[in-house]
Scaffold this active site. Structure first.
Site, PDB file in Angstrom:
ATOM      1  CB  SER A 443      -1.078  -0.064   1.198  1.00 15.21           C
ATOM      2  OG  SER A 443      -1.819   1.197   0.959  1.00 15.21           O
ATOM      3  CG  ASP A 495      -6.023  -3.212  -3.995  1.00 19.42           C
ATOM      4  OD1 ASP A 495      -6.770  -2.370  -3.441  1.00 19.42           O
ATOM      5  OD2 ASP A 495      -4.987  -3.564  -3.691  1.00 19.42           O
TER       6      ASP A 495
END
Length: 669
Positions: A443, A495
């Site tokens: 991330s 995602d």
């Protein structure tokens, strides 16, 4: 849409938002009225006690007041059901009904106060009657308090001002006056957003970096929401419609043709090797999160496994650990990576805005020095994420443009200073001089690791980076192409983060406006159908929207349809179908390196866990992530434990099929 105008100002509530709260209040009021009527009819003969006249009067007036309120609330619900999101014409009487409803709060408050005063006098009547009246008084005040809280939530601080980007500027205003007006409104909007951000992050310090992050975040939000008149429920309805529209298009599309190898494409063996590398390095990226992720992944045994180390006193072997007062982070890292104390060079859990935690370890299995950067875990990290304007990088390389996400670039620069100036990398390579430098992260940490690899490449030409679920809005086009030689990104399923950038958010906003402008059903039906579809599925052919543009002309009052947006002076919009052009402050940015996409095959249920899903790994182009997809797994596919399990499954399946004839198949690009 648009927000209702009451008392001369706009509110963050539309006239079609009152169906569900109104129905809930109607249900409570009817029950309350029936209970009060039953109490009065069953016990009215017991009200001949001293003070009983007051109680009898209270119940009678309460019944009348409740009956009037029930009628008004019923009218509000019925009117709120009319029209569509962009056609509020049939709901034009809503403001008058709300004025009447708000006016009824005055006698309701007065009567609730009188009831409380009379009950407090200690009237000696039947106990059941007194308790029942006390209950009605309490319910009255609960309803009044809930209404006050609702008003606070739907209050728009900018509601008393003109929209920052009006559809047209009045002709009697010259350009200087209009520019002053727009500048003043932008400044006011940014100030309001900065106050909101500061309130949400009140526990974060007030150093220079934090103040800069507050300003950057406020600028981002004020710019993004400046030229729309959407209320929160409009966005929810837009997500619902986009989800069903997306599934409808997906189901009607022909199965993609398998593209065989062409010269210059990565070979299947290289894909296998990189997937195996990702599988190997993902535990390091997960370990950087420390004990919270470890306990989350092991909810029943996690605390017991690391509890002993958390309570153990720090000894000389823990000197490399920074910011871990109780050793809990170090204990969880040891469990996650399976390494020994001596393998750790440095562990930092120092956490501030633009300053991310990271770990440096020796990986003897792959003969590498691994630097793992933690992803988003705190409010400071969120502010780093939201500092989304672009920043030029001084890299000493000949590229057309070296531009990157400001917040992540600042975080990478901080870690670079620590690694070089504090001699951390020198210490690591003095122990293992023949090892290769590898940077990993998930991330936010993935973006920082990729940028850090770019910064370190001149000093360490063999550097590699593995970015798990990186943000899309990270690198300029030139840096994106440059990073392909040494950065590999891995993205799981739907995602949302690898699809998240300012340009893609602008594109999402435009798609929301388009789909709700063409919708032919009221909002409450859209939300009900969307909840059912999201939980239980169904045929996307039944979703309540019309995709043809012809329905635009039938709107009796299209206050904020797509066509009006295209005529505005907002710099965030253009007429192309590609992701929208962004203001100069937010140019189009790209994800780092080559991309491996773990794509789900078949279905595992709408909320099925990753262990039941089947995935295939393939090389993907960044253009495949140029739109935000809406779905139940858009958030869960980003979680590091889900990514880890998906990699475990992919590697296990590929390993099991090595000896199978015909496996490994052609690769898709």
């Amino acid at each position: 849409m648009p927000g209702m105008v009451l008392f001369g100002r706009r509110w963050s509530l539309a006239s079609d938002d009152l169906v569900f709260p109104g129905s809930f209040e109607l249900f409570l009021r009817v029950l309350w009225w029936i209970a009060s009527l039953t109490l009065y009819l069953m016990h009215r003969r017991k009200l001949d006690c001293p003070g009983g006249v007051l109680l009898s009067t209270y119940l009678i007036v309460l019944l009348i007041l409740l009956a009037v309120i029930i009628c008004i609330v019923l009218a509000i619900v019925c009117v709120s059901m009319r029209g569509t999101i962009c056609n509020p014409g049939p709901r034009k009487s809503m403001s008058k009904l709300l004025y009447i409803r708000l006016a009824l709060f005055l006698p309701e408050m007065v009567w609730a106060s009188l009831g409380a005063a009379w009950v407090a006098k200690g009237i000696q009547c039947d106990r059941t009657v007194v308790i029942g009246i006390i209950a009605t008084v309490i319910v009255s005040w609960i309803v009044i308090a809930a209404t006050m809280i609702t008003i606070i939530f739907v209050f728009d601080p900018l509601g008393g001002k003109t929209a920052p980007y009006p559809p047209c500027i009045p002709e009697h205003l010259d350009s200087n006056n209009s520019n002053h007006l727009l500048t003043g409104l932008k400044t006011a909007a940014k100030s309001v957003w900065e106050t909101r951000v500061q309130c949400c992050c009140c526990c974060v310090g007030q150093d220079d970096n934090t103040r800069v992050a507050f300003s950057s975040t406020a600028d981002l939000f004020s710019t993004y929401f400046a030229d729309t008149d959407l209320v929160p429920s409009d966005i929810a309805a837009g997500f619902t419609l986009l989800h069903q529209q997306q599934d409808n298009i997906s189901h009607s599309r022909e199965p993609p043709e398998v593209v065989t190898h062409t010269p210059g494409q990565p070979q299947e063996t290289e894909l296998d090797a990189e997937v195996e590398n990702c599988h190997h390095y993902m535990p390091f990226a997960a370990a950087a999160y420390g004990w919270p992720l470890y306990v989350y992944r092991n909810p029943f045994t996690g605390l017991c496994r690391i509890g002993g180390d958390c309570c153990r006193g720090r000894d000389i072997e823990y000197d490399a650990v920074e910011g871990d007062q109780h050793n809990c982070h170090f204990a969880s890292i040891l469990k996650t990576t399976g390494l020994q104390y001596r393998d750790f060079i440095h562990i930092s859990f120092h956490d501030k805005v633009y300053e991310l935690p990271f770990i440096v370890v020796l990986d003897h299995r792959k003969e590498s020095v691994v630097v793992a950067v933690r992803g988003t875990m705190s409010l400071q990290d969120v502010l780093t994420d939201l500092s989304a304007e672009s920043e030029n990088l001084e890299l000493g390389i000949e590229l057309q443009d070296c531009v990157a996400h400001k917040g992540i670039a600042q975080a990478a620069r901080y870690i670079h200073r620590r690694l070089i100036n504090d001699g951390i990398l020198s210490q690591a390579f003095s122990v293992a001089p023949e090892y290769q430098l590898v940077l990993v992260g998930h991330s936010l940490g993935a973006g920082a690791a990729a940028l850090l690899a770019i910064m370190l490449r001149r000093a360490y030409p063999q550097v590699r980076a593995y970015a798990f679920s990186p943000p899309r809005g990270l690198l300029s086009k030139s840096l994106y192409e440059y990073s392909k030689d040494f950065v590999v990104s891995l993205i799981l399923g739907m995602d949302v983060i690898p699809r998240l950038s300012v340009a893609n958010m602008e594109d999402l906003k435009r798609r929301i406006l388009r789909v709700i402008a063409n919708c032919n059903k009221p909002k409450y039906k859209i939300l009900l159908h969307g909840c059912w579809y999201g939980l239980f599925g169904g045929s996307p052919d039944d979703f309540p929207t019309e995709l043809d543009e012809g329905s635009q002309g039938a709107l009796t009052q299209p206050l904020l349809g797509e066509q009006t947006l295209l005529t505005r002076c907002s710099p965030g919009y253009c007429s192309s179908d590609s992701p929208l052009d962004s203001p100069t402050k937010y140019p189009t940015l790209y994800p780092p390196g080559r991309i491996i996409h773990l794509e789900e095959e078949g279905g595992s249920g709408r909320f099925g866990c990753c262990s039941a899903a089947q995935y295939r790994a393939r090389w993907a182009h960044e253009a495949e992530f140029s739109k935000i997809l809406i779905g139940p797994k858009m958030v869960t596919d980003h979680m590091p434990d889900i990514v880890t399990r998906a990699l475990d499954r992919v590697v296990a399946d590929r390993t099991a099929c090595v000896s199978c004839p015909g496996q490994g198949g052609p690769q898709v690009l």
